[in-house]
Design a protein around this motif. Sequence first.
Motif, mmCIF file in Angstrom:
data_model
loop_
_atom_site.group_PDB
_atom_site.id
_atom_site.type_symbol
_atom_site.label_atom_id
_atom_site.label_comp_id
_atom_site.label_asym_id
_atom_site.label_seq_id
_atom_site.Cartn_x
_atom_site.Cartn_y
_atom_site.Cartn_z
ATOM 1 N N TYR A 186 0.833 -1.210 0.000
ATOM 2 C CA TYR A 186 0.000 0.000 0.000
ATOM 3 C C TYR A 186 0.867 1.259 0.000
ATOM 4 N N SER A 187 1.968 1.203 0.750
ATOM 5 C CA SER A 187 2.873 2.353 0.778
ATOM 6 C C SER A 187 3.483 2.602 -0.597
ATOM 7 N N ILE A 188 3.912 1.536 -1.271
ATOM 8 C CA ILE A 188 4.486 1.676 -2.613
ATOM 9 C C ILE A 188 3.446 2.212 -3.580
ATOM 10 N N PHE A 189 2.195 1.756 -3.427
ATOM 11 C CA PHE A 189 1.126 2.252 -4.300
ATOM 12 C C PHE A 189 0.940 3.765 -4.128
ATOM 13 N N GLY A 190 0.936 4.223 -2.871
ATOM 14 C CA GLY A 190 0.778 5.649 -2.622
ATOM 15 C C GLY A 190 1.902 6.467 -3.239
ATOM 16 N N HIS A 191 3.150 5.973 -3.074
ATOM 17 C CA HIS A 191 4.281 6.672 -3.706
ATOM 18 C C HIS A 191 4.156 6.639 -5.221
ATOM 19 N N GLY A 192 3.689 5.514 -5.762
ATOM 20 C CA GLY A 192 3.532 5.400 -7.211
ATOM 21 C C GLY A 192 2.542 6.418 -7.756
ATOM 22 N N VAL A 193 1.441 6.622 -7.019
ATOM 23 C CA VAL A 193 0.459 7.626 -7.436
ATOM 24 C C VAL A 193 1.102 9.010 -7.469
ATOM 25 N N TYR A 194 1.866 9.316 -6.432
ATOM 26 C CA TYR A 194 2.504 10.641 -6.357
ATOM 27 C C TYR A 194 3.474 10.850 -7.523
ATOM 28 N N TYR A 195 4.388 9.889 -7.714
ATOM 29 C CA TYR A 195 5.382 10.063 -8.780
ATOM 30 C C TYR A 195 4.730 9.973 -10.157
ATOM 31 N N GLY A 196 3.607 9.264 -10.270
ATOM 32 C CA GLY A 196 2.863 9.259 -11.526
ATOM 33 C C GLY A 196 2.307 10.637 -11.844
ATOM 34 N N ILE A 197 1.771 11.313 -10.807
ATOM 35 C CA ILE A 197 1.268 12.683 -11.009
ATOM 36 C C ILE A 197 2.398 13.597 -11.465
ATOM 37 N N VAL A 198 3.554 13.476 -10.812
ATOM 38 C CA VAL A 198 4.701 14.325 -11.175
ATOM 39 C C VAL A 198 5.123 14.060 -12.616
ATOM 40 N N LEU A 199 5.193 12.770 -13.001
ATOM 41 C CA LEU A 199 5.628 12.422 -14.353
ATOM 42 C C LEU A 199 4.659 12.970 -15.401
ATOM 43 N N VAL A 200 3.357 12.808 -15.158
ATOM 44 C CA VAL A 200 2.367 13.291 -16.130
ATOM 45 C C VAL A 200 2.451 14.808 -16.279
ATOM 46 N N MET A 201 2.524 15.512 -15.148
ATOM 47 C CA MET A 201 2.598 16.969 -15.206
ATOM 48 C C MET A 201 3.900 17.439 -15.879
ATOM 49 N N ALA A 202 4.999 16.724 -15.604
ATOM 50 C CA ALA A 202 6.278 17.107 -16.215
ATOM 51 C C ALA A 202 6.236 16.922 -17.733
ATOM 52 N N LEU A 203 5.727 15.770 -18.184
ATOM 53 C CA LEU A 203 5.654 15.525 -19.626
ATOM 54 C C LEU A 203 4.700 16.502 -20.304
ATOM 55 N N TYR A 204 3.557 16.753 -19.664
ATOM 56 C CA TYR A 204 2.566 17.675 -20.248
ATOM 57 C C TYR A 204 3.179 19.062 -20.458
ATOM 58 N N ASN A 205 3.861 19.565 -19.429
ATOM 59 C CA ASN A 205 4.441 20.909 -19.537
ATOM 60 C C ASN A 205 5.691 20.919 -20.416
ATOM 61 N N LEU A 206 6.399 19.788 -20.503
ATOM 62 C CA LEU A 206 7.530 19.708 -21.425
ATOM 63 C C LEU A 206 7.037 19.804 -22.866
ATOM 64 N N PHE A 207 5.933 19.132 -23.182
ATOM 65 C CA PHE A 207 5.373 19.224 -24.526
ATOM 66 C C PHE A 207 4.892 20.649 -24.812
ATOM 67 N N LEU A 208 4.327 21.309 -23.796
ATOM 68 C CA LEU A 208 3.920 22.703 -23.986
ATOM 69 C C LEU A 208 5.131 23.586 -24.283
ATOM 70 N N TYR A 209 6.221 23.325 -23.590
ATOM 71 C CA TYR A 209 7.436 24.114 -23.851
ATOM 72 C C TYR A 209 7.936 23.878 -25.274
ATOM 73 N N LEU A 210 7.954 22.613 -25.694
ATOM 74 C CA LEU A 210 8.421 22.302 -27.043
ATOM 75 C C LEU A 210 7.505 22.917 -28.098
ATOM 76 N N ARG A 211 6.199 23.016 -27.783
ATOM 77 C CA ARG A 211 5.247 23.564 -28.752
ATOM 78 C C ARG A 211 5.258 25.088 -28.758
ATOM 79 N N LEU A 212 5.308 25.700 -27.553
ATOM 80 C CA LEU A 212 5.169 27.150 -27.447
ATOM 81 C C LEU A 212 6.515 27.880 -27.326
ATOM 82 N N GLY A 213 7.545 27.180 -26.851
ATOM 83 C CA GLY A 213 8.849 27.818 -26.686
ATOM 84 C C GLY A 213 8.926 28.752 -25.491
ATOM 85 N N ASP A 214 7.962 28.675 -24.571
ATOM 86 C CA ASP A 214 7.949 29.546 -23.389
ATOM 87 C C ASP A 214 8.804 28.910 -22.291
#
Length: 624
Positions: A186-214
Amino acid sequence: MRRYLPLNLHFLLLLALFRAGFAEAVLQWQENTETLEIGSQIQYIVDQSNQLTIDEIRHNQTLEWQRTQLRTPSFGFSDATYWVRFTITNNAETTQDVFLDVSYALLDEVTLYQFSHPAQSTAVTMENGDNLPFKDRLVEHRKLLFPLTLTGSTTFDIYLRIRSTSSIQIPMQLWAKSTFYSHDQYSIFGHGVYYGIVLVMALYNLFLYLRLGDRTYLLYVIYIAAFAITQMALTGFAYQFFWPDSPQWNQSSIAVLTPIIVVFGCLFISYALKLRLFYPRIHLYFLVLINFNFFCFLAALFLSYNTLIKLVALMVIVACSSALYSSYHVWLTSRQRYAALFSIAWTVFLFGVVCLALNKFGWIPRNFFTESAAQIGSAIEIMLLSYALAERLQDANRQRLDAEHDALVANEQLLAEQQKHSAQLESTVQQRTQELTQALHKVQQLNNELIEISATDPLTGLKNRRRMDEILAIELSRSRRDKTPLSVILLDLDHFKRINDQYGHPFGDKVLKQVSQIIINNIRRPPDEACRYGGEELVIILPQTPLSGAHIVAEKIRKHIAATEMQTADEKLHVTASLGVACSDPKSGSYNGPAQLLEKADIALYEAKSEGRNCTVLNSFRNI
C-alpha cells in the motif's frame, strides 16, 4: 521529626517502585501479533562523548535512562550518539521471525545488539544505515530493516546505537514479516500515485514548452523533477534505484538537490508572474535568493551535510514564504486568476514544507502527516500550478481578444464620429467612406490571401508540407470513421537534379510548375488535393479512392507528364516521373497513420525508381 519519618520512607519506597515499573516496561509479542508500535515504549541515553560501549551501556548503573512518550522520538540535528533500548517477550511457544522497522531512511549508522534472558554476555549484532552500500544492507529495502529471531517463551533486551549527520528521528515498529510486506504494498502504491502525477505533469508541460517555446514551462519541469528526486532521496527510493553504490553521495544528496529546487522554483515564479516586467523590486529580491542558493549548491559539493542542511532547510522556508508573498501580492494588485491559483498552490505547499522542516528540526512530532506533508502538499501544488499555467495562457489569449475588441470599438466610434458631420461634408465623407470600404475590403482580401499563402507552396501553387500534414490527418480520420479507403500517390520527377544542373534552376522551377498544373488538371473531385512534399516530390491525396482507382489516376498523370514537351532555350525536352501508390482501407483492416501511409508510398516510389523510372508501383511491390 520522627512523626514524618515513616511518611518520607513510604514516599521514597513508592517512588522507587514507580521508577522500577517505569524502567521495566516489557513489550509482549503474541503468536497472532502482526505489528507493535514501540516508539513510545523505548528508553534512551544521549552520549555526548560518543565513546560509550555496549558493555558500559548495559552494566553502568549510574546512567540515567530517559523515557519518551512520543510514537516517533525526534531529537533534531545532533553530533551526539543516541542509545535506545527496549525489552520484548515472545509469549508464543514457537520461534517468531519479525522485522524491526526503523522507517527513517537517512540515518547514517544504526547498530543493533540483541541479548536474551537470562542475561546473555554475547550479543547478536547487526549494522545498518545509509553509510553502507545498498547491497550490504541486512534486507534490501528502502527502509532500515533488522530481521530478528524471537525464540519461543523468551525475553530479549534490544539496544540500538544511532549516529547521523541528518536529523535524529527514530520511528520504530515491529512487524511480522508477512504483515510487513503486505502493508508495504500500500505504501508503494501511494508513492507510485505521487510520482505518476509528477511524471504526467512534467511531460505535459515539457510538450507545452516544445510547442510554445515559453521558458516558463521548462523551468517548471526542472523544478518539479528536482523536487521529485529529492522526495525519492528522503524516502529511500533514490538510494535503492538510482545510486545504490554511492553512500557518500546519498548522504549529501539532500543538501545538494534542495538548493537546485529553490533556484529553479524562484526562476519559475519570476517568469510565471512576470516579476521582471511588472514588479522589478520583487524580481531583484528573487535574484538575490537565487544567487545565494546557487552558492549553497556549490558549497554542498564540498562541505559536510551537517554543516549545510540546517541552512538549506531554513532557505526552503524563506523561499516558500517569498513565493507565497509574491503570488498574493501579484494577485491582490492585478486580480489575475492565475495569480490566485499560484497563491493557493504555494499556500498548500508552504504548509507541507514547514511541517517537514519543523519535523526535521525535532520541533514537532514525526508521524505520517508531518513526514508526508511536503509530498502531499507538493502533489496538490504541482496540479494547481499546471492549472495556473494553463490559466495564464488563457489569460494571454483573453487579453489579445480584448485588444482586438477595443480596436474594433475604436474603429466603430471613429466611423460614428465621421457620420455626425456627414451633413456638412457629405461629398467628402462619401468619398472617404468609399475609400475606407475599399481599404477594408482590401485588408480582408489580403488576409484571405495571407491565409492561402501560408498554406500554399509559392512556386507550384500546390498546398505546402504543413497543410498536407493537416489534410492527411483529417482525411485519415474521416476514412477510419466512414470505413472508406484513402489513397496517396507520391510522385518524384526522374533525373531532376540533372535537369537543374544542365539547364539551370529557373528551368527546373518551370518544370515543377508545369508538372503541378498537369496534376491539378487530372484531379477534378473537390476532396482530391495535390501538395508539394519537398524538392521535386509531390503528394496527391485521394479520399474515398481504392488502390485500383488511385492506380488509374497515377498512370493518367504519369502519361500526361511523359507526353508534355518542356521548352528550353535551345530544345524541347520530355520529362518523366516515378510514382508510388499506397492505400489505407479500414474495411480490409489495413488502417495506417499518416507517417505509415507516406512510408508505404515512399517504398513503392523507391521500387519504381529501382525498376527503371517512368512507372507506377503499388505498395504491394508489384510493378504496374
